[in-house]
Design a protein around this motif. Sequence first.
Motif, PDB file in Angstrom:
ATOM      1  N   PRO A   5      -0.293 -33.123  42.472  1.00 44.32           N
ATOM      2  CA  PRO A   5      -1.573 -32.892  41.814  1.00 44.32           C
ATOM      3  C   PRO A   5      -2.667 -33.657  42.546  1.00 44.32           C
ATOM      4  CG  PRO A   5      -0.316 -34.487  40.560  1.00 44.32           C
ATOM      5  CD  PRO A   5       0.551 -34.042  41.711  1.00 44.32           C
ATOM      6  N   ALA A   6      -3.782 -33.009  42.769  1.00 44.80           N
ATOM      7  CA  ALA A   6      -4.819 -33.553  43.640  1.00 44.80           C
ATOM      8  C   ALA A   6      -6.091 -33.877  42.868  1.00 44.80           C
ATOM      9  CB  ALA A   6      -5.133 -32.540  44.743  1.00 44.80           C
ATOM     10  N   GLY A   7      -6.673 -35.013  43.180  1.00 43.29           N
ATOM     11  CA  GLY A   7      -7.967 -35.376  42.615  1.00 43.29           C
ATOM     12  C   GLY A   7      -9.071 -34.653  43.356  1.00 43.29           C
ATOM     13  N   THR A   8     -10.218 -34.514  42.697  1.00 41.26           N
ATOM     14  CA  THR A   8     -11.356 -33.814  43.283  1.00 41.26           C
ATOM     15  C   THR A   8     -11.813 -34.469  44.580  1.00 41.26           C
ATOM     16  OG1 THR A   8     -12.013 -33.217  41.029  1.00 41.26           O
ATOM     17  CG2 THR A   8     -13.638 -32.868  42.762  1.00 41.26           C
ATOM     18  N   THR A   9     -11.912 -35.788  44.584  1.00 46.36           N
ATOM     19  CA  THR A   9     -12.341 -36.506  45.789  1.00 46.36           C
ATOM     20  C   THR A   9     -11.339 -36.303  46.914  1.00 46.36           C
ATOM     21  OG1 THR A   9     -13.518 -38.140  44.462  1.00 46.36           O
ATOM     22  CG2 THR A   9     -12.942 -38.781  46.718  1.00 46.36           C
ATOM     23  N   GLU A  10     -10.066 -36.336  46.585  1.00 46.15           N
ATOM     24  CA  GLU A  10      -9.012 -36.134  47.586  1.00 46.15           C
ATOM     25  C   GLU A  10      -9.123 -34.751  48.230  1.00 46.15           C
ATOM     26  OE1 GLU A  10      -4.220 -36.924  47.581  1.00 46.15           O
ATOM     27  OE2 GLU A  10      -5.160 -36.292  45.708  1.00 46.15           O
ATOM     28  N   SER A  67      -5.319 -24.865  37.986  1.00 41.43           N
ATOM     29  CA  SER A  67      -5.400 -25.427  36.643  1.00 41.43           C
ATOM     30  C   SER A  67      -5.724 -26.906  36.782  1.00 41.43           C
ATOM     31  CB  SER A  67      -4.097 -25.210  35.878  1.00 41.43           C
ATOM     32  OG  SER A  67      -3.024 -25.852  36.527  1.00 41.43           O
ATOM     33  N   LYS A  68      -6.201 -27.489  35.698  1.00 36.97           N
ATOM     34  CA  LYS A  68      -6.582 -28.897  35.733  1.00 36.97           C
ATOM     35  C   LYS A  68      -5.947 -29.620  34.564  1.00 36.97           C
ATOM     36  CE  LYS A  68     -10.777 -27.705  33.317  1.00 36.97           C
ATOM     37  NZ  LYS A  68     -12.173 -27.494  33.409  1.00 36.97           N
ATOM     38  N   LYS A  69      -5.826 -30.949  34.747  1.00 37.82           N
ATOM     39  CA  LYS A  69      -5.238 -31.783  33.707  1.00 37.82           C
ATOM     40  C   LYS A  69      -5.898 -33.150  33.780  1.00 37.82           C
ATOM     41  CE  LYS A  69      -0.887 -33.643  32.055  1.00 37.82           C
ATOM     42  NZ  LYS A  69       0.560 -33.693  32.256  1.00 37.82           N
ATOM     43  N   LYS A  70      -6.218 -33.689  32.637  1.00 38.63           N
ATOM     44  CA  LYS A  70      -6.799 -35.032  32.566  1.00 38.63           C
ATOM     45  C   LYS A  70      -5.646 -36.030  32.591  1.00 38.63           C
ATOM     46  CE  LYS A  70     -10.651 -37.327  31.259  1.00 38.63           C
ATOM     47  NZ  LYS A  70     -11.824 -37.468  32.016  1.00 38.63           N
ATOM     48  N   VAL A  71      -5.677 -36.955  33.535  1.00 41.11           N
ATOM     49  CA  VAL A  71      -4.672 -38.013  33.647  1.00 41.11           C
ATOM     50  C   VAL A  71      -5.437 -39.327  33.598  1.00 41.11           C
ATOM     51  CG1 VAL A  71      -2.866 -39.035  35.079  1.00 41.11           C
ATOM     52  CG2 VAL A  71      -3.141 -36.551  35.032  1.00 41.11           C
ATOM     53  N   GLY A  72      -5.401 -39.977  32.439  1.00 40.69           N
ATOM     54  CA  GLY A  72      -6.226 -41.162  32.249  1.00 40.69           C
ATOM     55  C   GLY A  72      -7.677 -40.744  32.380  1.00 40.69           C
ATOM     56  N   PRO A  73      -8.466 -41.486  33.147  1.00 41.03           N
ATOM     57  CA  PRO A  73      -9.869 -41.109  33.318  1.00 41.03           C
ATOM     58  C   PRO A  73     -10.080 -40.040  34.385  1.00 41.03           C
ATOM     59  CG  PRO A  73      -9.446 -43.143  34.453  1.00 41.03           C
ATOM     60  CD  PRO A  73      -8.173 -42.779  33.739  1.00 41.03           C
ATOM     61  N   LEU A 115      -9.374 -36.389  36.576  1.00 43.48           N
ATOM     62  CA  LEU A 115      -9.026 -34.985  36.454  1.00 43.48           C
ATOM     63  C   LEU A 115      -8.252 -34.610  37.710  1.00 43.48           C
ATOM     64  CD1 LEU A 115      -9.573 -32.531  34.613  1.00 43.48           C
ATOM     65  CD2 LEU A 115     -11.595 -32.073  35.985  1.00 43.48           C
ATOM     66  N   VAL A 116      -7.081 -34.019  37.531  1.00 35.83           N
ATOM     67  CA  VAL A 116      -6.289 -33.585  38.685  1.00 35.83           C
ATOM     68  C   VAL A 116      -6.128 -32.074  38.639  1.00 35.83           C
ATOM     69  CG1 VAL A 116      -5.059 -35.764  39.005  1.00 35.83           C
ATOM     70  CG2 VAL A 116      -4.081 -34.018  37.524  1.00 35.83           C
ATOM     71  N   TRP A 117      -5.935 -31.510  39.806  1.00 41.57           N
ATOM     72  CA  TRP A 117      -5.875 -30.061  39.982  1.00 41.57           C
ATOM     73  C   TRP A 117      -4.519 -29.654  40.538  1.00 41.57           C
ATOM     74  CZ3 TRP A 117     -10.131 -27.446  38.308  1.00 41.57           C
ATOM     75  CH2 TRP A 117     -11.286 -28.216  38.104  1.00 41.57           C
ATOM     76  N   MET A 118      -4.025 -28.518  40.046  1.00 45.85           N
ATOM     77  CA  MET A 118      -2.783 -27.935  40.518  1.00 45.85           C
ATOM     78  C   MET A 118      -2.998 -26.441  40.718  1.00 45.85           C
ATOM     79  SD  MET A 118      -1.682 -30.417  37.790  1.00 45.85           S
ATOM     80  CE  MET A 118      -2.504 -29.384  36.708  1.00 45.85           C
ATOM     81  N   LEU A 119      -2.158 -25.840  41.535  1.00 45.41           N
ATOM     82  CA  LEU A 119      -2.209 -24.394  41.638  1.00 45.41           C
ATOM     83  C   LEU A 119      -1.768 -23.816  40.312  1.00 45.41           C
ATOM     84  CD1 LEU A 119      -0.640 -23.655  45.130  1.00 45.41           C
ATOM     85  CD2 LEU A 119      -3.053 -23.707  44.512  1.00 45.41           C
ATOM     86  N   ALA A 120      -2.395 -22.736  39.896  1.00 46.80           N
ATOM     87  CA  ALA A 120      -1.979 -22.050  38.680  1.00 46.80           C
ATOM     88  C   ALA A 120      -0.580 -21.499  38.914  1.00 46.80           C
ATOM     89  CB  ALA A 120      -2.962 -20.936  38.349  1.00 46.80           C
ATOM     90  N   PRO A 121       0.224 -21.399  37.864  1.00 47.15           N
ATOM     91  CA  PRO A 121       1.624 -20.954  38.034  1.00 47.15           C
ATOM     92  C   PRO A 121       1.789 -19.663  38.817  1.00 47.15           C
ATOM     93  CG  PRO A 121       1.261 -21.713  35.797  1.00 47.15           C
ATOM     94  CD  PRO A 121      -0.086 -21.719  36.481  1.00 47.15           C
ATOM     95  N   ASP A 122       0.888 -18.705  38.660  1.00 43.11           N
ATOM     96  CA  ASP A 122       1.029 -17.438  39.385  1.00 43.11           C
ATOM     97  C   ASP A 122       0.162 -17.363  40.644  1.00 43.11           C
ATOM     98  OD1 ASP A 122      -1.363 -17.336  38.034  1.00 43.11           O
ATOM     99  OD2 ASP A 122      -1.159 -15.232  37.458  1.00 43.11           O
ATOM    100  N   ALA A 123      -0.458 -18.473  41.035  1.00 46.77           N
ATOM    101  CA  ALA A 123      -1.331 -18.471  42.211  1.00 46.77           C
ATOM    102  C   ALA A 123      -0.566 -18.148  43.484  1.00 46.77           C
ATOM    103  CB  ALA A 123      -2.062 -19.814  42.359  1.00 46.77           C
TER     104      ALA A 123
END
Length: 83
Positions: free
Chosen positions: A32-37, A63-69, A71-79
């Motif tokens: 999972p990747a952060g926006t800055t990364e 898709s995105k998920k809040k992890v602590g403060p 936001l991390v990004w992942m490919l959507a399951p069907d991407a």
Amino acid sequence: MEESDRPRNERGQYKRQVSDEEILDAVRTNEPAGTTEIGEAVGLARQNVDYHLRRLADEGRVSKKKVGPALVWMLAPDAEVNA
């Protein structure tokens, strides 16, 4: 290339310099990747990447998920299927 030399679209906005595929590749590589990364991987400012990621999320490609403060990004399951 100077800012004024960058190509513009029909509405006068600057054309994107980074493709959706480049952003998706950066997400995939750092998941999972952060926006800055992701921004560092593709050479865009965090704010620009955030705009593109939110658009890709609206399209169902990430898709995105809040992890602590953060936001991390992942490919959507069907991407991967739609790539």
